[in-house]
Design a protein around this motif. Structure first.
Motif, PDB file in Angstrom:
ATOM      1  N   GLY A 220     -23.059 -19.412  25.850  1.00 49.27           N
ATOM      2  CA  GLY A 220     -23.241 -19.567  27.276  1.00 49.27           C
ATOM      3  C   GLY A 220     -22.107 -19.006  28.105  1.00 49.27           C
ATOM      4  O   GLY A 220     -21.003 -18.752  27.610  1.00 49.27           O
ATOM      5  N   TYR A 221     -22.407 -18.825  29.393  1.00 50.72           N
ATOM      6  CA  TYR A 221     -21.452 -18.290  30.363  1.00 50.72           C
ATOM      7  C   TYR A 221     -21.453 -19.194  31.594  1.00 50.72           C
ATOM      8  O   TYR A 221     -22.506 -19.653  32.033  1.00 50.72           O
ATOM      9  N   ILE A 222     -20.270 -19.413  32.163  1.00 48.50           N
ATOM     10  CA  ILE A 222     -20.126 -20.176  33.396  1.00 48.50           C
ATOM     11  C   ILE A 222     -19.802 -19.195  34.519  1.00 48.50           C
ATOM     12  O   ILE A 222     -18.822 -18.440  34.429  1.00 48.50           O
ATOM     13  N   LEU A 223     -20.623 -19.198  35.578  1.00 51.66           N
ATOM     14  CA  LEU A 223     -20.389 -18.338  36.732  1.00 51.66           C
ATOM     15  C   LEU A 223     -19.781 -19.136  37.876  1.00 51.66           C
ATOM     16  O   LEU A 223     -20.195 -20.260  38.154  1.00 51.66           O
ATOM     17  N   GLU A 224     -18.826 -18.515  38.542  1.00 54.61           N
ATOM     18  CA  GLU A 224     -18.269 -19.057  39.783  1.00 54.61           C
ATOM     19  C   GLU A 224     -18.081 -17.901  40.756  1.00 54.61           C
ATOM     20  O   GLU A 224     -17.431 -16.904  40.414  1.00 54.61           O
ATOM     21  N   ASN A 225     -18.684 -18.025  41.922  1.00 56.39           N
ATOM     22  CA  ASN A 225     -18.577 -16.974  42.942  1.00 56.39           C
ATOM     23  C   ASN A 225     -18.919 -15.597  42.387  1.00 56.39           C
ATOM     24  O   ASN A 225     -18.277 -14.597  42.709  1.00 56.39           O
ATOM     25  N   GLY A 226     -19.934 -15.565  41.529  1.00 52.52           N
ATOM     26  CA  GLY A 226     -20.420 -14.299  40.993  1.00 52.52           C
ATOM     27  C   GLY A 226     -19.693 -13.777  39.778  1.00 52.52           C
ATOM     28  O   GLY A 226     -20.098 -12.763  39.203  1.00 52.52           O
ATOM     29  N   ALA A 227     -18.623 -14.447  39.362  1.00 52.97           N
ATOM     30  CA  ALA A 227     -17.838 -13.977  38.217  1.00 52.97           C
ATOM     31  C   ALA A 227     -17.999 -14.924  37.038  1.00 52.97           C
ATOM     32  O   ALA A 227     -18.124 -16.137  37.213  1.00 52.97           O
ATOM     33  N   ALA A 228     -18.001 -14.355  35.820  1.00 56.22           N
ATOM     34  CA  ALA A 228     -18.053 -15.162  34.599  1.00 56.22           C
ATOM     35  C   ALA A 228     -16.641 -15.639  34.283  1.00 56.22           C
ATOM     36  O   ALA A 228     -15.796 -14.860  33.845  1.00 56.22           O
ATOM     37  N   VAL A 229     -16.383 -16.917  34.536  1.00 56.18           N
ATOM     38  CA  VAL A 229     -15.026 -17.451  34.399  1.00 56.18           C
ATOM     39  C   VAL A 229     -14.784 -18.111  33.044  1.00 56.18           C
ATOM     40  O   VAL A 229     -13.647 -18.395  32.683  1.00 56.18           O
ATOM     41  N   LEU A 230     -15.873 -18.344  32.303  1.00 51.75           N
ATOM     42  CA  LEU A 230     -15.732 -19.033  31.026  1.00 51.75           C
ATOM     43  C   LEU A 230     -16.937 -18.698  30.168  1.00 51.75           C
ATOM     44  O   LEU A 230     -18.059 -18.541  30.672  1.00 51.75           O
ATOM     45  N   GLU A 231     -16.725 -18.570  28.874  1.00 53.18           N
ATOM     46  CA  GLU A 231     -17.827 -18.347  27.949  1.00 53.18           C
ATOM     47  C   GLU A 231     -17.504 -18.950  26.596  1.00 53.18           C
ATOM     48  O   GLU A 231     -16.339 -19.218  26.276  1.00 53.18           O
ATOM     49  N   GLY A 232     -18.540 -19.196  25.808  1.00 54.70           N
ATOM     50  CA  GLY A 232     -18.340 -19.756  24.483  1.00 54.70           C
ATOM     51  C   GLY A 232     -19.639 -20.287  23.925  1.00 54.70           C
ATOM     52  O   GLY A 232     -20.676 -20.274  24.598  1.00 54.70           O
ATOM     53  N   ASP A 233     -19.597 -20.760  22.682  1.00 54.25           N
ATOM     54  CA  ASP A 233     -20.814 -21.339  22.122  1.00 54.25           C
ATOM     55  C   ASP A 233     -21.012 -22.740  22.693  1.00 54.25           C
ATOM     56  O   ASP A 233     -20.197 -23.246  23.467  1.00 54.25           O
ATOM     57  N   SER A 234     -22.106 -23.362  22.308  1.00 54.13           N
ATOM     58  CA  SER A 234     -22.483 -24.643  22.892  1.00 54.13           C
ATOM     59  C   SER A 234     -21.373 -25.688  22.742  1.00 54.13           C
ATOM     60  O   SER A 234     -21.000 -26.369  23.709  1.00 54.13           O
ATOM     61  N   ARG A 235     -20.834 -25.826  21.557  1.00 55.79           N
ATOM     62  CA  ARG A 235     -19.810 -26.836  21.305  1.00 55.79           C
ATOM     63  C   ARG A 235     -18.531 -26.541  22.077  1.00 55.79           C
ATOM     64  O   ARG A 235     -17.903 -27.447  22.638  1.00 55.79           O
ATOM     65  N   GLU A 236     -18.128 -25.269  22.126  1.00 58.02           N
ATOM     66  CA  GLU A 236     -16.911 -24.904  22.848  1.00 58.02           C
ATOM     67  C   GLU A 236     -17.011 -25.263  24.326  1.00 58.02           C
ATOM     68  O   GLU A 236     -16.060 -25.771  24.926  1.00 58.02           O
ATOM     69  N   LEU A 237     -18.181 -24.985  24.911  1.00 59.12           N
ATOM     70  CA  LEU A 237     -18.359 -25.288  26.322  1.00 59.12           C
ATOM     71  C   LEU A 237     -18.410 -26.792  26.570  1.00 59.12           C
ATOM     72  O   LEU A 237     -17.808 -27.293  27.523  1.00 59.12           O
ATOM     73  N   MET A 238     -19.115 -27.518  25.721  1.00 55.64           N
ATOM     74  CA  MET A 238     -19.225 -28.966  25.928  1.00 55.64           C
ATOM     75  C   MET A 238     -17.897 -29.681  25.704  1.00 55.64           C
ATOM     76  O   MET A 238     -17.657 -30.752  26.269  1.00 55.64           O
ATOM     77  N   ASP A 239     -17.023 -29.100  24.874  1.00 58.44           N
ATOM     78  CA  ASP A 239     -15.715 -29.703  24.613  1.00 58.44           C
ATOM     79  C   ASP A 239     -14.658 -29.279  25.626  1.00 58.44           C
ATOM     80  O   ASP A 239     -13.541 -29.824  25.635  1.00 58.44           O
ATOM     81  N   ASN A 240     -14.989 -28.301  26.477  1.00 57.18           N
ATOM     82  CA  ASN A 240     -14.019 -27.808  27.448  1.00 57.18           C
ATOM     83  C   ASN A 240     -13.818 -28.832  28.565  1.00 57.18           C
ATOM     84  O   ASN A 240     -14.788 -29.308  29.158  1.00 57.18           O
ATOM     85  N   PRO A 241     -12.582 -29.213  28.874  1.00 59.17           N
ATOM     86  CA  PRO A 241     -12.342 -30.237  29.891  1.00 59.17           C
ATOM     87  C   PRO A 241     -12.879 -29.874  31.266  1.00 59.17           C
ATOM     88  O   PRO A 241     -13.364 -30.738  32.004  1.00 59.17           O
ATOM     89  N   ASP A 242     -12.806 -28.594  31.649  1.00 57.10           N
ATOM     90  CA  ASP A 242     -13.324 -28.181  32.954  1.00 57.10           C
ATOM     91  C   ASP A 242     -14.843 -28.304  33.009  1.00 57.10           C
ATOM     92  O   ASP A 242     -15.399 -28.703  34.035  1.00 57.10           O
ATOM     93  N   VAL A 243     -15.515 -27.959  31.917  1.00 58.67           N
ATOM     94  CA  VAL A 243     -16.970 -28.090  31.861  1.00 58.67           C
ATOM     95  C   VAL A 243     -17.359 -29.554  31.875  1.00 58.67           C
ATOM     96  O   VAL A 243     -18.314 -29.965  32.553  1.00 58.67           O
ATOM     97  N   ALA A 245     -15.749 -31.990  33.245  1.00 56.50           N
ATOM     98  CA  ALA A 245     -15.523 -32.511  34.595  1.00 56.50           C
ATOM     99  C   ALA A 245     -16.623 -32.048  35.558  1.00 56.50           C
ATOM    100  O   ALA A 245     -17.096 -32.817  36.392  1.00 56.50           O
ATOM    101  N   ALA A 246     -17.029 -30.792  35.422  1.00 54.59           N
ATOM    102  CA  ALA A 246     -17.999 -30.216  36.366  1.00 54.59           C
ATOM    103  C   ALA A 246     -19.421 -30.682  36.095  1.00 54.59           C
ATOM    104  O   ALA A 246     -20.190 -30.923  37.035  1.00 54.59           O
ATOM    105  N   TYR A 247     -19.791 -30.843  34.803  1.00 57.04           N
ATOM    106  CA  TYR A 247     -21.192 -31.070  34.472  1.00 57.04           C
ATOM    107  C   TYR A 247     -21.477 -32.431  33.827  1.00 57.04           C
ATOM    108  O   TYR A 247     -22.611 -32.864  33.790  1.00 57.04           O
ATOM    109  N   PHE A 248     -20.437 -33.089  33.318  1.00 54.48           N
ATOM    110  CA  PHE A 248     -20.642 -34.357  32.651  1.00 54.48           C
ATOM    111  C   PHE A 248     -19.938 -35.517  33.364  1.00 54.48           C
ATOM    112  O   PHE A 248     -20.061 -36.663  32.969  1.00 54.48           O
ATOM    113  N   GLY A 249     -19.155 -35.190  34.378  1.00 53.87           N
ATOM    114  CA  GLY A 249     -18.503 -36.221  35.166  1.00 53.87           C
ATOM    115  C   GLY A 249     -17.415 -36.986  34.429  1.00 53.87           C
ATOM    116  O   GLY A 249     -17.139 -38.147  34.716  1.00 53.87           O
TER     117      GLY A 249
END
Length: 250
Positions: A220-243, A245-249
């Motif tokens: 997966g890829y995370i877009l912010e203001n049109g730019a891909a700011v983060l990418e990785g497989d499912s586990r990498e994204l779900m374990d990312n602290p910024d992800v 905070a943004a999607y899991f609260g």
């Protein structure tokens, strides 16, 4: 191997940057996710990959509206299709299921599905129709009902079914969970997983509400203001602290 690649893609609406130097790849038979807040550029990205941006650009030019500029390249099965019209991309298997369903409200479920299968052979259409009714059994009971009288979840089933009737090799889903109940979200997530696993269909899904989709994807890829700011497989994204905070609260 990537069946679909986006390289150094930039899209401008007048002087505003909608897509900012995005690089993306979709591996054959995998599910790729694109996540971001509203106006992050997800729909513009899928419109550019599908070729619909070329139609929008032409219409804007004809009516003297905003100037749209597309830079970079879209590669499909190793070929540069950046200038290829949307209809030809669809014929080759790049099929978009658009945001907010956009079914034909005055046509029945069956008519919508048949419209989707207009380019399929009779055998393909028959086989795919049976498959659509297998993964979305509710549609079989509603096949004579006009699309405008379906619930939001039923319309989304119909939109995905119509896209499948077009015989996609890469199925692009633009915010398929928009405005749906948690129960309907589960039904659609399971349907996407089934489609990918049973027929090996490559899927590119964009979603603002990433929480239920992140466990589904391979990459997966995370877009912010049109730019891909983060990418990785499912586990990498779900374990990312910024992800988180943004999607899991958390």
């Amino acid at each position: 191997m990537a069946v679909l690649e986006v390289k150094d893609l930039m899209v401008f609406y007048e002087n505003a940057v909608a897509i900012n130097n995005v690089n993306l790849g979709c591996e054959r038979g995998k599910i790729t996710g694109v996540f971001g807040a509203n106006s992050a550029g997800k729909s513009t990205l899928l419109s550019t990959i599908s070729g619909i941006i070329l139609d929008i650009k032409r219409k804007e030019q004809m009516r003297g509206g905003q100037r749209i500029v597309v830079l970079g390249s879209v590669l499909y099965e190793g070929e540069d299709i950046t200038s290829l019209e949307a209809s030809f991309r669809a014929r080759r298997g790049l099929v978009l299921c658009p945001e907010r369903r956009r079914i034909f409200p005055e046509s029945t479920v069956m008519e919508n599905l048949r419209i989707g299968g207009i380019l399929a052979t009779r055998e393909q259409a028959k086989k795919t129709l049976e498959y659509v009714f297998t993964i979305f059994p509710a549609l079989k009971n509603l096949r004579k009902r006009e699309g405008g009288f379906l619930s939001g979840g039923e319309q989304q089933m119909l939109a995905i079914g119509r896209a499948l009737m077009a015989q996609p090799k890469v199925l692009m889903l633009d915010e398929p969970l928009l405005g749906l109940s948690p129960l309907m979200e589960e039904i659609l997530i399971e349907a996407i997983r089934t489609i990918n696993q049973e027929i090996g269909l490559t899927v590119l899904v964009s979603e603002q509400y990433a929480r239920p989709v992140l466990p589904l994807i391979d990459y997966g890829y995370i877009l912010e203001n049109g730019a891909a700011v983060l990418e990785g497989d499912s586990r990498e994204l779900m374990d990312n602290p910024d992800v988180k905070a943004a999607y899991f609260g958390v």
